[in-house]
Design an enzyme around this catalytic site. Structure first.
Site, PDB file in Angstrom:
ATOM      1  N   GLU A  67       0.747  -1.325   0.070  1.00 55.94           N
ATOM      2  CA  GLU A  67       0.058  -0.007  -0.124  1.00 55.94           C
ATOM      3  C   GLU A  67       0.999   1.093  -0.040  1.00 55.94           C
ATOM      4  O   GLU A  67       1.836   1.308   0.902  1.00 55.94           O
ATOM      5  CB  GLU A  67      -0.830  -0.134   1.164  1.00 55.94           C
ATOM      6  CG  GLU A  67      -1.728   1.366   1.381  1.00 55.94           C
ATOM      7  CD  GLU A  67      -2.476   1.164   2.845  1.00 55.94           C
ATOM      8  OE1 GLU A  67      -2.937   0.447   3.193  1.00 55.94           O
ATOM      9  OE2 GLU A  67      -2.699   2.380   3.174  1.00 55.94           O
ATOM     10  N   GLU A  91      -1.921  11.692   3.504  1.00 55.61           N
ATOM     11  CA  GLU A  91      -3.277  11.451   4.573  1.00 55.61           C
ATOM     12  C   GLU A  91      -3.043  12.589   5.467  1.00 55.61           C
ATOM     13  O   GLU A  91      -1.957  12.983   5.650  1.00 55.61           O
ATOM     14  CB  GLU A  91      -3.084  10.227   5.330  1.00 55.61           C
ATOM     15  CG  GLU A  91      -3.096   8.848   4.489  1.00 55.61           C
ATOM     16  CD  GLU A  91      -3.024   7.619   5.427  1.00 55.61           C
ATOM     17  OE1 GLU A  91      -4.402   7.251   5.853  1.00 55.61           O
ATOM     18  OE2 GLU A  91      -2.142   7.181   5.557  1.00 55.61           O
TER      19      GLU A  91
END
Length: 275
Positions: free
Chosen positions: A153, A158
């Site tokens: 991933e 974020e």
């Protein structure tokens, strides 16, 4: 995007000075010598996101996407994902919808935009507020090395609302992931991430990948040459844009009920690969 707490992070004592997305937009086709533009969405249309480029991921609604998130991700609903005024608007709304307290959208390019290596740019303005969790990230399209986190991933951007102005980039693999306390991450401070657009960038090569904000490098994940447990990034990945509410990380300090509706705005998405 799959994590339960904030671990193994080095905080950069740097602040990104705002660089207008127009600086990048003006030379779209020839932005990088030796590379060509292979996929993009400039959002120069009206209505739902272009179905030839984007799908809606709703498969985790019944179990909170592994992060105990509070939103229900909808499909083909203008209230949560709309293109207008030259931008994509992903909006989280406080409303009762199919046993959830919030709605939002999670857009994916899987099967419509899948790449092995290259440069990825997403020009975005983030929503502000405790309990919000916007993300720009990538998952493997084929899962050749097994279920998460074995196939990898890549988190390009974020932000959680209770950590204002802090942008996180990270990698999750079988060897390096938050579940066993070995996650590889770095952060950078972007004081205007809620008021202005910034370009969140990934440069992905066989030997390493690097993450930038407005051209300022702040995270590198290297290929150790020891196999897919450490480096599963030799397979194709797709892009994800989403705005979560709450969850085991985003909602760690609760959700402010006064912030809704809240929107992540995206000016453009571009992918370049070597010629």
């Amino acid at each position: 995007m799959k994590r339960t707490h904030f671990t193994s992070v080095v905080l950069f004592l740097l602040a990104v000075v705002s660089v207008s997305c127009s600086n990048f937009k003006s030379n779209r086709e020839e932005a990088y010598p030796g590379y060509k533009l292979v996929w993009s969405d400039e959002f120069d249309y009206q209505g739902l996101p272009d179905s030839s480029k984007w799908s809606y991921d709703t498969h985790g609604n019944d179990w909170g996407w592994g992060n105990q998130e509070a939103q229900f991700y909808t499909s083909r609903r203008l209230a949560n994902a709309e293109v207008k005024e030259g931008k994509l608007f992903i909006t989280a709304i406080q409303e009762f919808y199919k046993d959830h307290k919030y709605t939002s959208a999670r857009l994916v390019t899987k099967g419509k935009g899948d790449w092995l290596y290259g440069k990825i740019e997403v020009c975005a303005k983030l929503p502000k507020g405790r309990g919000l969790w916007p993300a720009i990230w990538m998952l493997p399209t084929d899962g050749a090395y097994g279920s998460w986190p074995a196939s990898g991933e890549i988190d390009i951007m974020e932000n959680v609302g209770y950590m204002p102005d802090t942008i996180l980039a990270s990698s999750h693999t079988k060897t390096y992931n938050h579940k066993i306390g070995t996650q590889r991450s770095d952060t950078i401070i972007v004081p205007t991430c809620y008021e202005q657009f910034h370009v969140y960038q990934l440069e992905w090569e066989p030997g390493e990948y690097r993450v930038y904000v407005d051209g300022q490098h702040f995270f590198t994940f290297e290929n150790e040459g020891t196999g897919p447990d450490e480096w599963p990034y030799d397979k194709r990945f797709h892009l994800i844009l989403n705005l979560a509410v709450g969850g085991s990380w985003g909602g760690l300090k609760g959700v402010d009920p006064t912030i809704f509706p809240s929107t992540m705005e995206v000016d453009y998405v571009r992918v370049y690969q070597k010629i």
